[in-house]
Design an enzyme around this catalytic site. Structure first.
Site, PDB file in Angstrom:
ATOM      1  N   CYS A  71       0.845  -1.190   0.000  1.00  0.00           N
ATOM      2  CA  CYS A  71       0.000   0.000   0.000  1.00  0.00           C
ATOM      3  C   CYS A  71       0.878   1.236   0.000  1.00  0.00           C
ATOM      4  CB  CYS A  71      -0.967  -0.011   1.182  1.00  0.00           C
ATOM      5  SG  CYS A  71      -0.388   0.824   2.653  1.00  0.00           S
ATOM      6  N   GLU A  72       0.462   2.194  -0.805  1.00  0.00           N
ATOM      7  CA  GLU A  72       1.305   3.376  -0.974  1.00  0.00           C
ATOM      8  C   GLU A  72       1.202   4.338   0.205  1.00  0.00           C
ATOM      9  OE1 GLU A  72      -0.087   4.914  -4.705  1.00  0.00           O
ATOM     10  OE2 GLU A  72      -1.542   6.248  -3.767  1.00  0.00           O
ATOM     11  N   HIS A  73       0.276   4.106   1.109  1.00  0.00           N
ATOM     12  CA  HIS A  73       0.140   4.998   2.261  1.00  0.00           C
ATOM     13  C   HIS A  73       1.039   4.592   3.421  1.00  0.00           C
ATOM     14  CE1 HIS A  73      -4.102   5.706   0.511  1.00  0.00           C
ATOM     15  NE2 HIS A  73      -3.259   6.606   0.070  1.00  0.00           N
ATOM     16  N   HIS A  74       1.281   3.292   3.582  1.00  0.00           N
ATOM     17  CA  HIS A  74       2.053   2.823   4.741  1.00  0.00           C
ATOM     18  C   HIS A  74       3.228   1.931   4.360  1.00  0.00           C
ATOM     19  CE1 HIS A  74      -2.178   3.498   6.067  1.00  0.00           C
ATOM     20  NE2 HIS A  74      -1.583   4.091   7.082  1.00  0.00           N
ATOM     21  N   GLN A 112      -5.520  -0.313  -3.810  1.00  0.00           N
ATOM     22  CA  GLN A 112      -6.210  -1.432  -4.467  1.00  0.00           C
ATOM     23  C   GLN A 112      -7.092  -0.967  -5.621  1.00  0.00           C
ATOM     24  OE1 GLN A 112      -8.007  -4.201  -1.687  1.00  0.00           O
ATOM     25  NE2 GLN A 112      -9.416  -4.958  -3.247  1.00  0.00           N
ATOM     26  N   HIS A 140      -5.575  -5.986   4.020  1.00  0.00           N
ATOM     27  CA  HIS A 140      -4.565  -4.936   4.138  1.00  0.00           C
ATOM     28  C   HIS A 140      -3.886  -4.987   5.496  1.00  0.00           C
ATOM     29  CE1 HIS A 140      -5.635  -2.572   0.451  1.00  0.00           C
ATOM     30  NE2 HIS A 140      -6.597  -3.483   0.500  1.00  0.00           N
ATOM     31  N   CYS A 142      -1.870  -2.955   6.756  1.00  0.00           N
ATOM     32  CA  CYS A 142      -1.836  -1.650   7.437  1.00  0.00           C
ATOM     33  C   CYS A 142      -3.058  -1.496   8.345  1.00  0.00           C
ATOM     34  CB  CYS A 142      -1.716  -0.497   6.444  1.00  0.00           C
ATOM     35  SG  CYS A 142      -3.052  -0.383   5.248  1.00  0.00           S
TER      36      CYS A 142
HETATM   37 ZN   LIG Z   1      -2.099   1.359   4.031  1.00  0.00          ZN
END
Ligand SMILES: [Zn+2]
Length: 183
Positions: A71-74, A112, A140, A142
């Protein structure tokens, strides 16, 4: 990247010189390189002319494609399964190519929803199909590991192009088939 991982280990308050961590920056950098190798791949090389003419106009389904992404956020993994279908318009793609296209986009920093769309557009473009459908079910880490929003850790996304978008019967047939085959 090794230097950056060393700095992260230090920032955690750990000693990067202790035996167990000595080669960790090297290993972590190699692992991250592998997990993001999709940036350095090319659809044309993956497909490699494995496009064949056909008179078949029935739905082709590849289901339960194992999927691992970040995931590009975490920068934490999300993993699950992808189901891909298309309805040929004179051309089919070699069966092994679809999981490789999924991998190419999955091995990048992703969300996703975008991953689902990129796979759909790519297969549409490569095959010129009458329609393409992609469903991804993923968990996920995260959400799971951080102990927040655990109820939302599993997510399903879909992308319907062409006849899968326009014709509810085609869409329903696809969704019924992936459910039934998944049992
Ligand atoms: Zn994430």
């Amino acid at each position: 990247m090794e230097e950056q991982y060393r700095a992260i280990i230090q920032a955690l308050g750990e000693n990067p010189e202790r035996e167990g961590l000595l080669r960790t920056p090297h290993r972590a950098a190699r692992a991250m390189e592998f997990l993001t190798q999709g940036y350095r791949q090319d659809v044309r090389k993956i497909v490699n002319d494995a496009i064949f003419t056909t008179s078949n106009s029935e739905m082709v389904i590849v289901k339960d494609i194992e999927l691992y992404s970040l995931c590009e956020h975490h920068l934490l993994p999300f993993l699950g399964r992808a189901h891909v279908a298309y309805i040929p318009d004179g051309k089919v793609i070699g069966l092994s190519k679809i999981p490789r296209i999924v991998d190419m986009y999955a091995r990048r920093l992703q969300i996703q929803e975008n991953l689902t769309q990129q796979i759909g557009h790519c297969i549409q473009e490569v095959t010129g199909a009458r329609g393409v459908a992609v469903v991804i079910e993923a968990k996920h880490l995260c959400a799971m590991m951080r102990g927040v929003e655990k109820q939302n850790s599993s997510m399903t996304t879909s992308m319907m192009l062409g006849v899968f978008h326009d014709d509810p019967r085609t869409r329903t047939e696809f969704l019924t088939l992936i459910r039934r085959m998944g049992d």
